[in-house]
Write a protein that holds these residues in place. Structure first.
Motif, mmCIF file in Angstrom:
data_model
loop_
_atom_site.group_PDB
_atom_site.id
_atom_site.type_symbol
_atom_site.label_atom_id
_atom_site.label_comp_id
_atom_site.label_asym_id
_atom_site.label_seq_id
_atom_site.Cartn_x
_atom_site.Cartn_y
_atom_site.Cartn_z
ATOM 1 N N SER A 36 0.850 -1.193 0.000
ATOM 2 C CA SER A 36 0.000 0.000 0.000
ATOM 3 C C SER A 36 0.883 1.240 0.000
ATOM 4 C CB SER A 36 -0.930 0.011 1.213
ATOM 5 O OG SER A 36 -0.183 0.075 2.413
ATOM 6 N N GLY A 37 0.306 2.318 -0.483
ATOM 7 C CA GLY A 37 1.051 3.568 -0.543
ATOM 8 C C GLY A 37 0.178 4.728 -0.141
ATOM 9 N N LYS A 38 0.821 5.786 0.319
ATOM 10 C CA LYS A 38 0.089 6.995 0.673
ATOM 11 C C LYS A 38 0.976 8.198 0.447
ATOM 12 C CE LYS A 38 1.506 7.224 5.459
ATOM 13 N NZ LYS A 38 1.214 7.343 6.828
ATOM 14 N N GLU A 39 0.339 9.299 0.085
ATOM 15 C CA GLU A 39 1.077 10.546 -0.050
ATOM 16 C C GLU A 39 1.528 10.974 1.326
ATOM 17 O OE1 GLU A 39 -0.191 13.884 -2.344
ATOM 18 O OE2 GLU A 39 -1.283 12.604 -3.743
ATOM 19 N N GLY A 40 2.754 11.481 1.386
ATOM 20 C CA GLY A 40 3.295 11.870 2.685
ATOM 21 C C GLY A 40 4.089 13.155 2.612
ATOM 22 N N ARG A 41 5.145 13.169 3.377
ATOM 23 C CA ARG A 41 5.953 14.381 3.528
ATOM 24 C C ARG A 41 6.683 14.762 2.241
ATOM 25 N NH1 ARG A 41 9.030 11.554 8.311
ATOM 26 N NH2 ARG A 41 8.394 9.842 6.972
ATOM 27 N N THR A 42 7.015 16.023 2.113
ATOM 28 C CA THR A 42 7.734 16.528 0.951
ATOM 29 C C THR A 42 9.072 15.822 0.820
ATOM 30 O OG1 THR A 42 6.693 18.694 1.177
ATOM 31 C CG2 THR A 42 8.722 18.603 -0.119
ATOM 32 N N GLY A 43 9.333 15.290 -0.369
ATOM 33 C CA GLY A 43 10.604 14.625 -0.645
ATOM 34 C C GLY A 43 10.680 13.184 -0.173
ATOM 35 N N SER A 44 9.574 12.676 0.386
ATOM 36 C CA SER A 44 9.634 11.336 0.988
ATOM 37 C C SER A 44 9.477 10.214 -0.024
ATOM 38 C CB SER A 44 8.558 11.191 2.066
ATOM 39 O OG SER A 44 7.269 11.243 1.489
ATOM 40 N N PHE A 45 10.140 9.099 0.265
ATOM 41 C CA PHE A 45 9.925 7.810 -0.377
ATOM 42 C C PHE A 45 10.428 6.800 0.650
ATOM 43 C CE2 PHE A 45 10.086 4.279 -3.308
ATOM 44 C CZ PHE A 45 9.043 4.559 -4.178
ATOM 45 N N GLU A 46 9.563 6.540 1.634
ATOM 46 C CA GLU A 46 9.919 5.727 2.795
ATOM 47 C C GLU A 46 9.286 4.351 2.637
ATOM 48 O OE1 GLU A 46 11.847 8.046 5.033
ATOM 49 O OE2 GLU A 46 11.502 8.843 3.023
ATOM 50 N N VAL A 47 10.065 3.302 2.803
ATOM 51 C CA VAL A 47 9.586 1.935 2.613
ATOM 52 C C VAL A 47 9.637 1.207 3.952
ATOM 53 C CG1 VAL A 47 9.867 -0.223 1.343
ATOM 54 C CG2 VAL A 47 10.497 1.951 0.248
ATOM 55 N N THR A 48 8.460 0.708 4.375
ATOM 56 C CA THR A 48 8.333 -0.012 5.636
ATOM 57 C C THR A 48 7.825 -1.420 5.356
ATOM 58 O OG1 THR A 48 7.793 2.065 6.756
ATOM 59 C CG2 THR A 48 7.236 0.049 7.916
ATOM 60 N N VAL A 49 8.455 -2.414 5.974
ATOM 61 C CA VAL A 49 8.042 -3.810 5.838
ATOM 62 C C VAL A 49 7.646 -4.321 7.219
ATOM 63 C CG1 VAL A 49 8.774 -6.147 5.239
ATOM 64 C CG2 VAL A 49 9.505 -4.220 3.835
ATOM 65 N N ASN A 50 6.398 -4.758 7.343
ATOM 66 C CA ASN A 50 5.869 -5.255 8.621
ATOM 67 C C ASN A 50 6.191 -4.304 9.774
ATOM 68 O OD1 ASN A 50 4.833 -7.433 7.276
ATOM 69 N ND2 ASN A 50 6.344 -8.896 8.012
ATOM 70 N N TYR A 55 13.928 1.629 4.355
ATOM 71 C CA TYR A 55 14.573 2.633 3.508
ATOM 72 C C TYR A 55 13.918 3.989 3.699
ATOM 73 C CZ TYR A 55 17.305 4.704 -0.133
ATOM 74 O OH TYR A 55 18.205 5.493 -0.787
ATOM 75 N N SER A 56 14.753 5.032 3.754
ATOM 76 C CA SER A 56 14.257 6.396 3.892
ATOM 77 C C SER A 56 14.963 7.312 2.895
ATOM 78 C CB SER A 56 14.498 6.907 5.311
ATOM 79 O OG SER A 56 14.201 8.295 5.385
ATOM 80 N N LYS A 57 14.202 7.815 1.923
ATOM 81 C CA LYS A 57 14.763 8.799 0.995
ATOM 82 C C LYS A 57 15.036 10.109 1.719
ATOM 83 C CE LYS A 57 14.002 11.261 -3.346
ATOM 84 N NZ LYS A 57 14.127 12.604 -2.737
ATOM 85 N N LEU A 58 14.268 10.396 2.761
ATOM 86 C CA LEU A 58 14.496 11.621 3.528
ATOM 87 C C LEU A 58 15.888 11.605 4.167
ATOM 88 C CD1 LEU A 58 11.001 12.079 5.226
ATOM 89 C CD2 LEU A 58 11.954 13.390 3.318
ATOM 90 N N SER A 59 16.377 10.412 4.515
ATOM 91 C CA SER A 59 17.712 10.289 5.120
ATOM 92 C C SER A 59 18.823 10.221 4.092
ATOM 93 C CB SER A 59 17.783 9.034 5.991
ATOM 94 O OG SER A 59 16.882 9.121 7.062
ATOM 95 N N THR A 60 18.560 9.583 2.941
ATOM 96 C CA THR A 60 19.621 9.317 1.968
ATOM 97 C C THR A 60 19.630 10.272 0.781
ATOM 98 O OG1 THR A 60 18.209 7.828 0.709
ATOM 99 C CG2 THR A 60 19.533 6.839 2.494
ATOM 100 N N MET A 61 18.502 10.921 0.522
ATOM 101 C CA MET A 61 18.325 11.811 -0.629
ATOM 102 C C MET A 61 18.353 11.066 -1.958
ATOM 103 S SD MET A 61 17.767 14.509 1.005
ATOM 104 C CE MET A 61 17.541 15.635 -0.349
ATOM 105 N N ALA A 62 18.204 9.728 -1.922
ATOM 106 C CA ALA A 62 18.183 8.924 -3.144
ATOM 107 C C ALA A 62 17.056 7.905 -3.033
ATOM 108 C CB ALA A 62 19.512 8.207 -3.335
ATOM 109 N N PHE A 63 16.639 7.366 -4.166
ATOM 110 C CA PHE A 63 15.626 6.315 -4.170
ATOM 111 C C PHE A 63 16.289 4.968 -3.892
ATOM 112 C CE2 PHE A 63 13.432 9.590 -6.545
ATOM 113 C CZ PHE A 63 12.150 9.493 -6.026
ATOM 114 N N PRO A 64 15.540 4.042 -3.304
ATOM 115 C CA PRO A 64 16.101 2.709 -3.099
ATOM 116 C C PRO A 64 16.184 1.964 -4.422
ATOM 117 C CG PRO A 64 13.783 2.686 -2.541
ATOM 118 C CD PRO A 64 14.151 4.123 -2.840
ATOM 119 N N ASP A 65 17.075 1.000 -4.479
ATOM 120 C CA ASP A 65 17.135 0.103 -5.629
ATOM 121 C C ASP A 65 15.927 -0.825 -5.541
ATOM 122 O OD1 ASP A 65 18.846 -1.226 -7.857
ATOM 123 O OD2 ASP A 65 18.243 -2.865 -6.529
#
Length: 96
Positions: A36-50, A55-65
């Motif tokens: 599932s996905g939801k719109e969130g914070r500016t610049g975010s692409f955060e991936v949570t499993v269970n 992965y946090s784009k907010l921390s790395t400034m890059a997208f995950p592979d």
């Protein structure tokens, strides 16, 4: 094992297509995953499993592979422990 993948993405940044691409990749590789996905914070692409942030784009400034994320989801579905994403997409930055 059931796997729940939550992805927070920045809608204003135009990240919806990236979310859809990653969600499709996960669903096609791990059909039992609930993505599932939801719109969130500016610049975010955060991936949570269970419930664990992998992965946090907010921390790395890059997208995950996306291959690495899909591999982790598959491992968790197979009963392995959750681990963080270790590979990110290259940062394409041009200074004018």
């Amino acid at each position: 094992m059931d796997v729940k993948v939550d992805i927070e993405y920045c809608g204003g940044c135009g990240y919806l297509p990236r979310f859809e691409e990653l969600a499709e990749k996960i669903r096609s590789t791990v059909p039992t995953a609930n993505v599932s996905g939801k719109e969130g914070r500016t610049g975010s692409f955060e991936v949570t499993v269970n419930g664990t942030l992998i992965y946090s784009k907010l921390s790395t400034m890059a997208f995950p592979d996306f291959e690495n994320v899909t591999e982790i989801v598959g491992e968790v579905a197979g009963g392995k422990p959750i681990r963080p994403v270790s590979v990110q997409q290259p940062i394409n930055c041009t200074i004018l």
